[in-house]
Scaffold this motif. Structure first.
Motif, PDB file in Angstrom:
ATOM      1  N   MET A 223     -10.943   2.214   4.143  1.00  0.00           N
ATOM      2  CA  MET A 223     -10.551   2.522   5.031  1.00  0.00           C
ATOM      3  C   MET A 223      -8.942   2.548   5.716  1.00  0.00           C
ATOM      4  O   MET A 223      -8.253   3.426   6.379  1.00  0.00           O
ATOM      5  N   LYS A 231     -12.929   9.312   2.266  1.00  0.00           N
ATOM      6  CA  LYS A 231     -13.872   8.770   2.933  1.00  0.00           C
ATOM      7  C   LYS A 231     -14.808   8.083   1.551  1.00  0.00           C
ATOM      8  O   LYS A 231     -15.697   9.187   0.797  1.00  0.00           O
ATOM      9  N   TRP A 235     -17.711   3.650   4.190  1.00  0.00           N
ATOM     10  CA  TRP A 235     -17.399   4.186   5.430  1.00  0.00           C
ATOM     11  C   TRP A 235     -17.770   5.007   6.415  1.00  0.00           C
ATOM     12  O   TRP A 235     -17.424   4.727   7.286  1.00  0.00           O
ATOM     13  N   THR A 239     -18.572   4.401   9.786  1.00  0.00           N
ATOM     14  CA  THR A 239     -18.404   5.327  11.331  1.00  0.00           C
ATOM     15  C   THR A 239     -19.445   6.006  11.403  1.00  0.00           C
ATOM     16  O   THR A 239     -19.373   5.307  13.330  1.00  0.00           O
TER      17      THR A 239
ATOM     18  N   SER B 491      -4.038  -1.407  14.348  1.00  0.00           N
ATOM     19  CA  SER B 491      -3.892   0.290  13.926  1.00  0.00           C
ATOM     20  C   SER B 491      -4.008   0.776  15.503  1.00  0.00           C
ATOM     21  O   SER B 491      -3.950   1.832  15.373  1.00  0.00           O
TER      22      SER B 491
ATOM     23  N   ASP C  70      -9.222  14.701   8.578  1.00  0.00           N
ATOM     24  CA  ASP C  70      -8.997  13.256   9.341  1.00  0.00           C
ATOM     25  C   ASP C  70      -9.292  12.570  10.143  1.00  0.00           C
ATOM     26  O   ASP C  70      -9.216  13.272  11.472  1.00  0.00           O
ATOM     27  N   GLU C  71     -10.505  11.677  10.470  1.00  0.00           N
ATOM     28  CA  GLU C  71     -11.076  11.962  12.022  1.00  0.00           C
ATOM     29  C   GLU C  71     -10.549  10.360  12.006  1.00  0.00           C
ATOM     30  O   GLU C  71     -11.521   9.378  12.384  1.00  0.00           O
ATOM     31  N   SER C  72      -9.365  10.418  12.246  1.00  0.00           N
ATOM     32  CA  SER C  72      -8.611   8.801  12.953  1.00  0.00           C
ATOM     33  C   SER C  72      -7.761   9.075  13.992  1.00  0.00           C
ATOM     34  O   SER C  72      -6.734   8.338  14.137  1.00  0.00           O
ATOM     35  N   GLU C  75      -6.276   6.628  15.932  1.00  0.00           N
ATOM     36  CA  GLU C  75      -5.569   5.524  15.740  1.00  0.00           C
ATOM     37  C   GLU C  75      -4.328   6.372  15.629  1.00  0.00           C
ATOM     38  O   GLU C  75      -3.363   6.067  14.447  1.00  0.00           O
ATOM     39  N   LYS C  79      -0.913   6.275  12.551  1.00  0.00           N
ATOM     40  CA  LYS C  79      -1.186   6.269  11.315  1.00  0.00           C
ATOM     41  C   LYS C  79      -0.110   6.949  11.189  1.00  0.00           C
ATOM     42  O   LYS C  79       1.393   6.979   9.495  1.00  0.00           O
TER      43      LYS C  79
END
Lengths: 283, 530, 378
Positions: A223, A231, A235, A239, B491, C70-72, C75, C79
């Motif tokens: 991650m 992915k 992971w 999610t 994070s 990108d599913e972030s 954050e 990143k």
């Protein structure tokens, strides 16, 4: 530990009580894994047994979550990523790990203990620390978010298992065999390939399985280290669990349980072969 | 000594190898070389070969694993952002011990902050200092927005002399360090101009065509207070510095925010002005430096990490305890059953062991919910009422139940391998000597199984205190560990220094346990999968 | 019809690129010297799906480039910072909330945008900066939608004896509305709500929060329900918790609640009182090569035009950030229901509302967030 005929009533109660207790603990160990299997065939979007399921009504069961798992890009991409990353990480871990284990098993290795401690450390260091360290460092050298970054990280995590299993096999290895090979004129390489490797192969394969599973199940490091393109299945499950529990997770979980059953079977076969080879046939 | 004994035929002298009697003639090998040398050579070759086999992996682990962790740990003491962002302020502050410093420090701060704002690093500096003094972040953000436009001097100068807004005129005045212009000798403005010109050029614009920023003009105004070198004065003529209406920079800052007039921010900058800092480690232990340089507890509202460390340890101990309680009977049963049955039952232990952590965690998440299988069964059995379903998830109970399940195989396997080695004849002997079942078990069997408990406990405990995934998913807020806090700082809060310090403390603790384990069990004796 | 199902069809639609959408392929100006792939960071779930359907799929169909998600986004700043340290920018376009865009902009992680140059004008020629109006919260931000954070509650709670919450402060009323709640594990919005229910007039909320005692006062109010709160991190958690009856009332983004109510048909209703408005949009990360930058700009011009933003509202109940898009919002693309009543901007829904103060949060987030997280963990 069979109960003798002369056991007293107290001993009898204890004997059966103890077995019931152990039965309950075994139940605790195995039931959570087994219970998700029928739930994954739920025709509804629920995580509990519906009345139809309890009545064993075929209408209560369906393969829809499996269809979703095997057709939905959200699950297929992670599955393929996992299948691309784990074998490569395993290959690296097994190759380097076996060589090193052979080196470590020689009789005169300086700093053996310290080297061993370093090589085993990826197993001991909490994953979050490994993940953070690799995240910062791999970012700096441009490997973060790449396939090879994840592969290298996973290889490092799998190495301790290869070292431990192969070293364990080498402990029982009869050194006179290599000496015999050498005295018959075989070079070190030939000795290794033709004599040593076939004999330690069960250990190597077992270590490889561990390394594979380590990579295949690993979620914390990937991650941090991976980008969307890397992915993996765990992971995606993480999610999914955190954000949107879909019963497809249970279908994925059941598939993974099937994988672990296969791995377990392979390992058991190896163990038996190993025991047979060493003349320790199971009693 | 090892080498000496390996030479074999030479009798070990009381004084050690060096005290070998000189008259003992060397023993020769078949090829005529002294045997001692030949053996040594062969030993060296052997060692070398072993090391060569190990080297690739060792290098691999060092580069991909050990070095990254060491690199991260460096962040726990890295404080370069303060001296690198505020070089002039830090220097001026060193000469000014008063709680709220005077004009020279504020003048230095003006330039540092203006440059930092242009480079967009002032907010990160504010964030850094905010760890030590709550309020620094908003102070620096707001000041950063305004400092570039502190136009008290700039407006006057442009009104007095149009050349002040002309990039080409400035370029002629300042020149470059190699080809100095007439104003190059001044204290502040050349550096300010160079910074501005470099930043302007980096943004793709020509400094010759642009009006220098207000803060560059302010720097010049500050330089023009005293008598000027003649070449500077003549280059600036007819501009007359005496015509500028002076105002202290300090007042401008205080007007922008009165917090600049409080000792808090200045203490923070003073205490954390070096390139390295103990600050993150102190924060990880809920402590901080006091203005006097001592170490004091943080305010009660900021104390959290010791609490989390203690919770992590206590919960890990509880989990280890449960693992012993549940693992011991099972291992005992497995060890005492015939091999065939034991192997069959062992599958029940090994299957969870080989099953993905995520699978097991999802199983628990599904089982423990209020509408989950366990509550359903309890309601169906009439043990709990439908409106009083048990809350077993998103709290400590969830973490403990799930983690005990996940770690139990790591207890059972070492226990089993130790118990397998206990000869049943000992217990039989105790019985035949008159001990009852309990005494025979407690006095004879149990002591022999203690190494297994030790090995299993340390293993489970080491794994438990570093856990992240399971607490994150089933722990809610009361069931999370220090690892979750580390992840949060990496994070979300982006306090990487604190994350590294917390990680380092956790790591030290784990390594101590690892070392203990190595001493007690031997790391190469770890059994995997029975 | 479930979210999964929607995603499933999305996946099917993706595979033969543009097959289902062939008739919709828009006319695009050619893109010269452009990269042929993009990595887009977004939020995942229903929101990402609306982006996929409304403009990513049509764009892919028209240009043939590949898009990786990108599913972030939660954050995003971390990143981007890591990417900046690495000097290696993996993302081409990042979807963030207003306050995060401010942070990224302040730190130089995102580039500043000339909105009128980059974005398409409205069909009637109104320049983009005017059409977007106040939703352009800073120079780096390219708005897409207005969303609100609000509450959903279960309509079948027996203990409530027929009462339904219609006031924000019912969330804090454990007597009349017993049961567990879910709130975001973040001070944003929670502190504002707590103060409003502690008797602070809405227009003084940020003034009170700026006082040293203000945050403590809000936390004290939250303390009164703390035992009953499950804290969420991802927007989809509250809908899930509501559907699983783990909570009886919970806050989340209004679009996520729309999915639970309209698409999944769960017994859940909306509590719009004192919804908090926020903007979500794109930022362009610093450090892109020229080809990648060209591609991003080409995409942005298309993806934020009047029609595309209106299209997005067919898939999720968020209001388009463009004034000119709003009259075009019609019915849900698949359910056929009228979207207007589900929009946070619907007059009936915004009797009481608060606009998240981006400036205040940008300045104070570090301090308040640290205090809040400590409170949460203690």
């Amino acid at each position: 530990m069979a109960l003798p005929a002369y056991a007293s009533a107290g001993q009898r109660i204890w004997h059966y009580g103890f077995r019931i207790l152990c039965g309950l603990i075994f139940f605790y160990l195995i039931a959570p894994i087994l219970v998700i299997i029928p739930l994954s065939f739920n025709a509804q979007n629920f995580f509990t047994f519906t009345p139809e399921m309890l009545a064993l009504d075929p209408a209560g069961y369906s393969l829809r979550h499996y269809r979703d798992f095997f057709t939905n890009i959200d699950w297929q991409l992670p599955l393929w990523n996992s299948l691309k990353i784990a074998p490569m990480a395993t290959l690296i871990a097994v190759t380097l790990g076996t060589l090193a284990a052979v080196g470590l098993s020689q009789s005169h290795v300086p700093f053996r203990r310290a080297i061993m401690a370093v090589l085993i450390s990826p197993m001991i260091v909490p994953l979050i620390i490994s993940a953070a360290g690799m995240y910062f460092f791999y970012s700096r050298i441009g490997l973060q978010g790449t396939y090879w970054g994840v592969v290298l990280a996973h290889a490092a995590l799998g190495i301790p298992f290869v070292i431990i299993t192969v070293t364990a096999t080498l402990v029982g290895f009869d050194r006179s065999l290599t000496r015999a090979a050498a005295s018959l004129g075989a070079g070190p390489l030939r000795t290794f390939w033709r004599v040593q490797l076939p004999l330690i192969l069960p250990g190597v394969i077992a270590g490889g399985l561990f390394a594979f599973v380590t990579s295949f199940d690993e979620v914390v490091v990937v991650m941090f280290m991976g980008a969307a393109g890397q992915k993996t299945l765990p992971w995606q499950m993480f999610t999914g669990l955190r954000e949107q529990i879909s019963p497809t997770i249970l279908a994925a979980a059941t598939v993974l349980v099937a994988v672990s059953v296969v791995l377990l079977a392979v390992l058991e076969l190896l163990r038996r072969r190993n025991e047979r080879l060493r003349g320790l046939a199971p009693s | 000594m090892a080498d000496a004994t390996l030479t074999g035929p030479i009798p070990p002298a009381p004084g050690g190898a060096a005290a070998r009697p000189p008259e003992a003639g060397p023993m020769l090998a078949a090829d005529g070389t002294p045997l001692r040398l030949s053996l040594q050579r062969s030993l060296r070759r052997q060692k070398l070969r072993a090391l060569l086999l190990i080297a690739p992996l060792l290098l691999f682990v060092l580069v991909t694993f050990v070095f990254p962790i060491g690199d991260m740990l460096m962040r726990s003491v890295d404080n370069r952002i303060v001296p690198e962002t505020l070089p002039r302020t830090v220097e001026a502050l060193a000469a000014d011990p008063s709680p709220v410093p005077g004009e020279p420090v504020f003048e230095a701060l003006l330039l540092d902050l203006a440059i930092a704002e242009e480079r967009k690093v002032h907010t990160r500096l504010g964030t850094r200092l905010n760890y030590e003094w709550a309020g620094a972040s908003s102070l620096f953000r707001a000041a950063g927005r305004e400092v570039g436009r502190f136009d008290h001097y700039a407006d006057q100068m442009r009104a007095l002399d149009p050349r002040m807004g002309d990039g080409a005129a400035w370029a002629a005045w300042m020149g470059t360090p190699d080809a100095p212009g007439p104003l190059r000798g001044l204290a502040r403005s050349p550096a300010a101009y160079d910074e501005w010109a470099a930043l302007t050029a980096a943004a793709g614009r020509d400094p010759l065509d642009r009006a220098p920023a207000d803060w560059v003009l302010t720097a010049l105004a500050l330089d023009l207070r005293g008598p000027l070198p003649p070449e500077a004065a003549s280059a600036l003529a007819p501009f007359d510095p005496a015509a500028l209406e002076r105002a202290p920079i300090r007042d401008i800052f205080l007007e922008q925010d009165r917090k600049w007039g409080e000792p808090g921010i200045w203490n923070a900058i003073r205490l954390y002005s070096g390139p390295f800092t103990p600050g993150y480690y102190l924060a990880a232990l809920d402590r901080q430096l006091s203005p006097e340089g001592g170490i004091v507890l943080r305010p009660a509202t900021e104390r959290i990490h010791v609490f989390l460390f203690v919770r992590t340890l206590v919960m890990s101990l509880v989990i280890t305890g449960f693992c012993i309680l549940l693992g011991y009977p099972v291992a005992y049963l497995l060890a005492s059953l015939p091999a065939r049955t034991a192997n069959l039952l062992m599958i029940l232990v090994l299957l969870p062991f080989w099953t993905s952590l995520l699978v097991r965690t999802s199983a628990w998440k599904v089982l423990l919910q209020q509408q989950g299988v366990i509550n359903d069964i309890l309601v169906w059995a009439g043990i709990v009422a439908d409106n009083a379903r048990l809350v077993m998830i998103n709290n400590q109970a969830g973490t403990i139940i799930a983690m005990t399940h996940i770690l139990l195989p790591f207890m059972i396997l070492p226990l089993y391998s130790v118990m397998k080695g206990i000869p049943p004849s000992y217990v039989r002997a105790a019985r035949s000597l008159g001990a009852n079942d309990w005494t025979a078990f407690w006095r004879v069997y149990f002591p022999q199984s203690v190494p297994g408990i030790g090995a299993g406990s340390i293993l489970v405990f080491i794994l438990a205190i570093g856990y992240y995934i399971t607490p994150e998913l089933v722990g809610g807020t009361s069931g999370v560990f220090i690892s979750n806090r580390i992840a949060y700082h990496i994070s979300t809060s982006l306090n990487w220094g604190l994350a590294a310090a917390l990680g380092a403390l956790l790591l030290v603790f784990v390594l101590i346990l690892y070392w203990t384990y190595d001493r007690l069990v031997g790391i190469d004796n770890v059994k995997l999968g029975g | 019809m479930t979210i999964r199902h929607l995603l499933g069809t999305a996946a099917l639609a993706l595979a033969p690129a543009g097959l289902a959408l062939a008739q919709d392929v828009p006319e695009l100006p050619p893109c010269e010297n452009c990269a042929d792939s993009m990595v887009i960071m977004s939020w995942g779930g229903a929101y990402q799906n609306s982006q996929l359907k409304a403009y990513v799929e049509p764009y892919v169909a028209a240009t043939g480039i590949t898009v990786t998600w990108d599913e972030s986004s939660n954050e995003a700043v971390a990143k981007l910072r890591a990417a900046q340290e690495a000097g290696n920018q993996p993302f081409d376009l990042v979807d963030v909330e207003g306050p995060d865009s401010q942070r990224a902009c302040d730190e130089g992680l995102a580039i500043e945008i000339d909105h009128d140059e980059v974005l398409a004008p409205a069909p009637d020629g109104t320049p983009a900066s005017e059409d977007f109006g106040e939703s352009i919260v800073n120079e780096c931000f390219i708005p897409q939608i207005v969303f609100s954070t609000t509450f959903g509650y279960r309509t079948d709670v027996a203990e409530w004896e027929g009462r339904t919450p219609d006031d924000l402060c019912d969330v804090f009323d454990l007597e009349a509305f017993p049961g567990r709640r879910s709130l975001q594990a973040s001070p944003k919005k929670n502190l504002e709500w707590a103060l409003i229910c502690d008797g602070v007039p809405a227009d003084e909320v940020y003034d009170v929060l700026s006082e040293p005692e203000g945050v403590e006062r809000a936390l004290a109010k939250l303390d009164t329900i703390r035992d009953q709160v499950i804290w969420w991190n991802a927007g989809a958690e509250t809908p899930q918790l509501l559907a699983d009856k783990e909570v009886v009332i919970g806050s989340t983004y209004n679009g996520r609640l729309f999915s639970v109510i309209a698409e999944q048909g769960q017994p859940v209703d909306m509590l719009w009182d004192w919804q908090v408005f926020d903007f979500d949009g794109w930022i362009v990360p610093a450090g892109l090569s020229e080809e990648r930058m060209n591609r991003v700009m080409h995409f942005l011009r298309f993806a934020t035009d009047t029609q595309r933003l209106a299209d997005q509202a067919k898939y999720i109940a968020y209001g388009p950030a463009r004034a000119s898009s709003q009259p075009l919002v019609s019915t849900h693309a698949e359910l056929g229901i009228e979207m207007a009543p589900h929009m946070p901007t619907n007059p009936a829904n915004q009797v009481n509302y608060l606009v998240n103060s981006i400036d205040w949060w940008a300045d104070n987030q570090d301090e308040v967030e640290a205090r809040f997280q400590n409170w949460l963990a203690q």
